[in-house]
Structure formats: C-alpha cells, structure tokens
Design an enzyme around this catalytic site. Structure first.
Site, PDB file in Angstrom:
ATOM      1  N   GLU A 259       0.897  -1.035   0.151  1.00  0.00           N
ATOM      2  CA  GLU A 259       0.115   0.113   0.097  1.00  0.00           C
ATOM      3  C   GLU A 259       0.841   1.074  -0.074  1.00  0.00           C
ATOM      4  O   GLU A 259       1.510   1.505   1.102  1.00  0.00           O
ATOM      5  CB  GLU A 259      -1.056   0.046   1.344  1.00  0.00           C
ATOM      6  CG  GLU A 259      -2.269   0.779   1.175  1.00  0.00           C
ATOM      7  CD  GLU A 259      -1.793   2.341   1.390  1.00  0.00           C
ATOM      8  OE1 GLU A 259      -1.882   3.039   0.540  1.00  0.00           O
ATOM      9  OE2 GLU A 259      -1.870   2.505   2.747  1.00  0.00           O
ATOM     10  N   CYS A 293      -1.381   8.958   2.868  1.00  0.00           N
ATOM     11  CA  CYS A 293      -1.420   8.769   1.375  1.00  0.00           C
ATOM     12  C   CYS A 293      -2.640   9.318   0.665  1.00  0.00           C
ATOM     13  O   CYS A 293      -2.423   9.439  -0.351  1.00  0.00           O
ATOM     14  CB  CYS A 293      -1.206   7.140   1.486  1.00  0.00           C
ATOM     15  SG  CYS A 293      -2.509   6.043   2.226  1.00  0.00           S
TER      16      CYS A 293
END
Length: 492
Positions: A259, A293
């Site tokens: 990720e 993110c």
C-alpha cells in the site's frame, strides 16, 4: 464509541524503555533510539532498535509459536482479539497521549486512530470464525476440499503518518487467522505504532512469541523481507520503498502486499455545493498536515467556479491554527521531522518559481508548516505532479468533464478519488473512467473503515489487500485436500 480510561497506563515505560520484544521484553542488538516530540524537540523516551540478528531471532520464535497458536480453537483466538479491542478502548487516553506527542497528531485524529484500532480488532475477531474453505466438485469418487491455511509468519512494516491504524490493520487480521507476526514500526513512531500494540496484546492474553516487536529503519525492514521464515510481507509506505520491497520479495518467491503513495484528485463540478466543498477540500488536503497517502493532492475545479474556489480555500487556510497539539486546540500539528518539512517546502518553492501562484501559506516556523494553496499549477508544477505528503492544495481549472477525466488520469498513482457534484449518478459514471482503488462521491479522498477493502492500483500499490474479505486472501494460503474411502487401482 466513547473511550474509557484505566488507572494503570498500558504504556508505562518501565517495561519497554529501550527494549524490543521477542518472546518478552529484551535488549536489542541494534541499540536504542530517542523518541523525539516533533512539536518541541523534546526527548520523550527511548525505544529499542532491532538489527538482522534480532529479526532472525524473532522469526524463529514466531515460527515456533505460530503452530500452537494456529491449532487453538478459533474461539480462543477470537477471544484474544476481542479483548485487545476492549483494551484499546480502555486505554485510549494513554495511547492517544503518545499519538499526540510522538506523531504530532491533533487530539481528534489521535482519538480516531484508537477507535479504528479497536474496530480492527473486533472485525479481525470475526475472521477467526469464517468458513475455513469450501467443498469442491470432483470427477473422481472422493471428497475434494479447498482449505484456508495460515500463511505462517507475517512481516508487517508500518509508516509514521497514521502509525497505529496502518500497523493494526495488518497485525490484527494476521493474528486472527492463525499467523505469527513480526511488527516493524517506523522508529519515529515506535511507541504509538509498536509498543502500544505489543502491550495491548500482552494484556489480552496472546501467547508469548506469536507477536514480536522489532522497530528499525530500512535495514531492519530488508532483514524481514529477506528472512526465509517470513512468508508474507504487509508493507505500507512510499512507492519508491515499496518497489524495493516488492523486488526483494519476488526474489524470495514470497507475497508482498504493498500500500504505497498517492496523488489523489478531487473533481469539483460546476453544480457542486461550494460552501460544503471548501470544508471538504480543506480536510482532504490539510488533515494531519497532509501526511496521509490518500490526501487530496490535486484539486481539479471547473473554470466557472475556479476563482471563487481558490479565494475561499485560501481564506480557509489562512484562518487555520497551527501549533503544538499537546499544548492547546489547533487545526494542524507539526510535520514529522525537518527532512520531510524541507521536502514539502522545496516542492512549493519550485512550483512558485515555475509560475504557480501562492494563494496561501508557503511558510513555516520550526516544524509547523502553514496550510498552503497553490493556484495556476500546470503539468510541470512539482507540487501538483508529485506526491507532496504535506499540507499543500494545488488547484487547477478544467473546462469540460472530458478534460477533468484526462487530468485525473494523468498520474502514475491510483489510490483515491473524490468527485463533488449534485448529480450522484453522473459522479459514478465519471468514476468508472478514472481507475483508482477507492472512490468517494461527494466527499474528499481521505477515509478508511475496518470493514472496507483498502488499496490502490498502479504506483499506489498492488490492489485492495487490507480490510474486510481482503484480509483472508492476504494472510492465508489455499490447500487442496482430497479423501477417498478406499485406495483406487492404477494400471501399474
């Protein structure tokens, strides 16, 4: 869920100061590092740093402990996970204290992390009782099964930005499904993302050795990826680091769930509610100083409302308070360290030098960076084209939906997408043309729930590997089993 407090802090340093945990709290071969409060520069404590020898010891301990843990009735594993969730709620104030001081989180963000941590444990407890496989059709007179088996030892490498969430979302399901775990938090946030999880599971009754805590930097992470006993890697971090992790894991023929970074777009159509959009936009770009993110990194705004949007978002940014979240109520806390601050400022400065207009912010004191709005950005503006990982909102105009779609697609990343419009169905139609792992219609790009699949595509990662059903695929292997009532006859 309103957290309760306990009279005995779960994070009392007496047990863990300067230590790691491999079958118990112990001195590390890698020494110890200071825990520094980014808001003040004060040294809060010390944490142990693991080296390659520590990782090898942890993986051996985990491999030995994992077999007995996996053989326990699922009810016992589930009970440990439920108790861990209760403990995160019970000791929320203690853990939040460290999230505020060590990670620079404002209190609301710290409370969100402890709440999600509890929910991740509760959801993971439910995984333990899920069907272990399925009965398959077979052309032979036999029982044919596909059975889910624990992967074995799982390495979890977690970053500094939402440290507790991004660690527990892999630790909890991996444990629930019968695995042992090596947890490597970023050394800058090793207490709130490592010690807190270790101490909670100790109190929850997890058998010794099933979870090891091995904080450290890139060298420690590389040792986890290279260790032959570690069969699955769960990595959250930058795309550059993720590429290295994926390459190393591939050499060892092990799975790596990655990720990674993002530069997520939010499309503001001309029919969007602009009053709501400004609040939405500010949250998407400035929450936790933009160190997320999923942060809204590209504001794509229809030309009809562009000027007003920039003006109002800049006013919102100028009115936000930035300061020490432990000292008073603020909207934003500090950047994690000087290196990250300088990277942010460099991207902003280069963008302005290249022709972008600084509508708000662009300044800092110590590690406190002002929320920043950039107008007139183009393809070559670094703060627009790259992941900033800071409180920066680059705003760009578009004239048609087709142009907005093209701009949104013009990125190597594919993590999250926001679309603001009065026509929800039109928003869903637009989303189909922009490949990302996550889409939010009439919301910004930052969101996470324990029950939802999470992950990105392209340079943002290897797809949805966290949350919900995705956890089962992430942390188990499938074994084919057949059984006959009698042995068959063969021609030789």
């Amino acid at each position: 869920m309103a957290p309760t407090t306990s009279s005995t802090p779960v994070l009392d340093p007496a047990s863990w100061s300067g230590r790691i945990n491999i079958g118990g709290w112990t001195a590390s071969h890698g020494g110890a590092a200071a825990v520094v409060e980014p808001a003040t520069g004060a040294v809060l404590e010390r944490v142990g740093i693991a080296d390659e020898a520590d990782v090898a010891a942890a993986s051996a301990t985990g491999a030995d402990a994992q077999r007995a843990w996996a053989e326990l009735p699922y009810t016992e594993r589930a009970a440990v996970l439920r108790r861990a969730g209760d403990l995160f709620a019970e000791h929320a104030a203690d853990v939040q204290h460290w999230l505020i001081r060590e990670a620079g989180s404002i209190p609301g963000k710290a409370a969100f992390e402890t709440d999600v941590a509890a929910q991740e444990c509760y959801e993971a407890a439910a995984l333990a009782s899920r069907p272990a496989g399925q009965i398959l059709q077979s052309a032979e007179p036999r029982l044919s099964l596909a059975k889910r088996m624990p992967a074995g030892v799982v390495g979890v490498i977690a970053p500094f930005n939402a440290p507790l969430i991004l660690a527990i979302r892999s630790v909890a399901p991996a444990l629930a499904l019968g695995n042992a775990v090596l947890l490597k938090p970023d050394p800058r946030t090793a207490v709130c993302a490592g010690v807190s999880i270790m101490r909670v599971f100790e109190e929850a009754g997890l058998p010794t050795g099933v979870l090891s805590l091995v904080p450290g930097g890139a060298q420690t992470g590389a040792a986890i990826v290279d260790d032959p006993r570690v069969r699955v890697i769960s990595f959250t971090g930058s795309t550059a680091a993720g590429r290295k992790v994926g390459e190393a894991a591939a050499r060892h023929l092990k799975r790596a769930h990655l990720e990674l970074g993002g530069n997520s777009a939010m499309l503001v159509l001309p029919d969007a509610d602009l009053d709501a959009a400004i609040s939405t936009a500010a949250w998407g770009s400035f929450f936790h100083q933009g160190q997320i993110c999923m942060t809204t990194g590209r504001h794509l705004v229809h030309e009809r409302v562009y000027d007003e949007y920039v003006e109002r978002l800049a006013a919102k940014a100028d009115g936000m308070t930035v300061g020490d979240p432990a000292a008073g109520e603020v909207a934003m806390g500090p950047i994690i360290d000087a290196g990250q601050r300088d990277k942010i400022h460099g991207l902003v400065t280069e963008s302005v030098d290249g022709g972008a207009r600084l509508a708000a912010g662009g300044t800092y004191e110590e590690l406190f960076y002002r929320p920043t709005v950039l107008a007139g950005v183009g393809d070559d503006s670094p703060a627009y084209a790259q992941e900033v990982f800071g409180p920066v909102a680059p705003v760009r105009a578009f004239s048609s939906v087709d142009e907005a779609i093209a701009l949104a697609n013009d990125s190597e990343y594919g993590l999250s997408l926001g679309i603001l419009t009065a026509d929800v169905m039109r928003g869903l139609e637009i989303a189909e043309k922009i490949p990302t792992g996550i889409v939010h219609i009439n919301d910004q790009t930052v969101s996470d729930e324990a029950v939802a699949p999470f992950g990105g595509v392209a340079a943002s990662g290897t797809g949805s590997r966290f949350g919900g059903e995705a956890n089962i695929d992430a942390f188990t292997e499938i074994r084919w089993i057949t059984a006959r009532g009698a042995q068959p006859g063969y021609p030789f």
